[in-house]
Design an enzyme around this catalytic site. Structure first.
Site, mmCIF file in Angstrom:
data_model
loop_
_atom_site.group_PDB
_atom_site.id
_atom_site.type_symbol
_atom_site.label_atom_id
_atom_site.label_comp_id
_atom_site.label_asym_id
_atom_site.label_seq_id
_atom_site.Cartn_x
_atom_site.Cartn_y
_atom_site.Cartn_z
ATOM 1 N N GLY A 144 9.375 -7.104 -14.370
ATOM 2 C CA GLY A 144 10.257 -6.134 -15.001
ATOM 3 C C GLY A 144 9.766 -5.675 -16.353
ATOM 4 N N GLY A 146 6.345 -5.927 -17.378
ATOM 5 C CA GLY A 146 4.927 -5.594 -17.493
ATOM 6 C C GLY A 146 4.107 -5.971 -16.277
ATOM 7 N N ASP A 260 12.989 -22.013 -17.493
ATOM 8 C CA ASP A 260 12.829 -21.146 -16.324
ATOM 9 C C ASP A 260 11.937 -21.814 -15.269
ATOM 10 O OD1 ASP A 260 13.523 -18.861 -14.933
ATOM 11 O OD2 ASP A 260 11.834 -17.695 -15.678
#
Length: 444
Positions: A144, A146, A260
């Site tokens: 989203g 790059g 993450d």
């Protein structure tokens, strides 16, 4: 929305299937684990854990009001002192000093980081040459924020070059870029993707990292590389990831929370060794010498992997990574994504569905159909589900730390190898017995 800094998480699926969910915005026998236990005491303990675990999912998708302690990312430095009322400890004795260094040639011109003294220092011309002017033929990932390119340095080294989109470079992306650079400058571990350097030049934001050639874990679970991951390989991958997270939590100069952990951020080498990537959402944990128990911060992560307690309270701890690791363990055993929107309602949240099956003594029903069902695999899956259930606890205090997870997986690997080694011998004995009987019949 997927962060630009994820190296290979957005490769185009050859099978055209669903992608990993995008990030949210701004034992001696398998029977005790795979069959219904006759022990009332054991059932009570595990059911209590499961009850705690299942309560997380109702809260996980319930809107919450923003706490008073909420701080916007744009108004805070992700790597400043913890702003929860406690001070950072200054005692650095006994900690390994960072081997990486930063070199600055101008505030708005070029800023370089090197892995070690003597490493390559990148210029924009070198980046353009390495990527053949950002040739589309070298594009290996699209997120989203790059694009990721495969590049080759002048010394022949292959690298992954992550370039932010200029048109959306803003305050949030700038914070993620600085986060990743600062985090990568502090870490060095064979199960973490290595940073070679970064470039900040006018409106260009580029990070150069190690190129890992064999794709990510999610691709392998989807069999996009035309090979099935054996359970032994999945166990080794789980151990590698556990080592990486343990290093971040325990052995860096200052504890780091990845925030993450997911299958598309686990890159695999040709020998199927795992390397954890993408530190755009990484955050410093409270200092080890501090009395602080958490960091109050904006929720970031990926749907399906998010710690429900963090989602509800905005309180981030290292146990949030433990929760994500528990989801990853379930993913390794089932082959399914954390959220399967096209499945029946009771199967859409994979971890909840799998843990319920495990509790009901029906764990074999959720095993990845690509895996062989045998004594060793059945035993290992039961043990991994048992660890996952602990990691997925609704209350962070009930979850093990990552060092405990490593120890549990080490012990499992030892037992798994012993059971696996006995299976071929049993088959050989059976073959010898059958051959002897056949020979006797023939002679008779």
């Amino acid at each position: 929305m997927s962060s630009w800094s994820s190296p290979y998480s957005s490769r185009t699926s050859r099978s055209g299937g669903l992608r990993t969910p995008e990030r949210l915005p701004n034992y001696s026998s398998p029977s005790p684990f795979l069959q219904k236990s006759t022990s009332r005491r054991r059932n009570t303990v595990v059911k209590d854990a499961f009850t705690t675990f299942t309560g997380a999912f109702t809260k996980c998708f319930t809107p919450t009001s923003e706490p008073k302690t909420f701080k916007d990312l744009g108004d805070s430095d992700e790597f400043k002192a913890i702003s929860d009322g406690s001070s950072r400890g200054g005692n650095m004795a006994g900690r390994r000093p960072s081997r990486r260094s930063f070199q600055t040639t101008g505030s708005n011109e070029q800023i370089m980081c090197t892995v070690e003294p003597g490493s390559v220092k990148f210029s924009l011309n070198e980046i353009l040459k390495a990527t053949k002017n950002f040739s589309s033929s070298l594009k290996i990932g699209q997120g989203g924020f790059g694009t990721v390119y495969k590049g080759q340095l002048t010394d022949g080294t292959f690298v992954a070059i992550k370039r932010a989109k200029k048109i959306i470079y803003d305050r949030q992306l700038g914070a993620e870029f600085e986060n990743e650079v600062k985090t990568l400058s502090q870490i060095e571990h064979h199960n973490l993707v290595k940073c070679f350097g970064f470039l900040k030049h006018e409106d260009e934001r580029i990070i150069v990292v190690e190129y890992v050639s064999n794709g990510n874990l999610r691709e392998h679970l989807d069999c996009m590389h035309m090979e099935i991951l054996s359970l032994a390989s999945r166990l080794e991958i789980a151990i590698d990831v556990a080592h990486a997270i343990t290093y971040l939590h325990t052995y860096t100069d200052h504890p780091i929370i990845h925030r993450d952990i997911k299958s598309s951020n686990i890159l695999l080498t040709e020998k199927l060794r795992a390397k954890v990537a993408d530190f755009g959402f990484a955050r410093l944990a409270p200092d080890r010498n501090s009395s602080a128990t958490h960091v109050s911060t904006q929720v970031k992560g990926t749907a399906g992997y998010l710690d429900p307690e963090y989602l509800m309270t905005y309180q981030l701890t290292d146990k949030s990574d433990v929760y994500s690791f528990g989801v990853l363990l379930v993913e390794l055993m089932t082959g399914r994504r954390p959220i399967e929107a096209k499945k029946r309602k009771e199967e859409r949240i994979t971890a909840k569905w799998a843990m319920k099956k495990f509790m009901d003594g029906e764990a074999l029903e959720v095993m990845d159909p690509n895996l062989e069902k045998n004594d060793a695999n059945n035993f290992a899956m039961g043990k991994i589900f048992e660890l996952a259930l602990r990691c997925l606890g609704n209350n962070r205090r009930t979850r093990p730390n990552m060092q405990r997870c490593v120890e549990a997986l080490w012990n499992l690997r030892k037992d798994y190898k012993e059971i696996s080694s006995s299976i071929p011998q049993i088959r050989e004995d059976e073959d010898d017995y059958n051959n002897n009987n056949n020979n006797k019949d023939y002679k008779a």
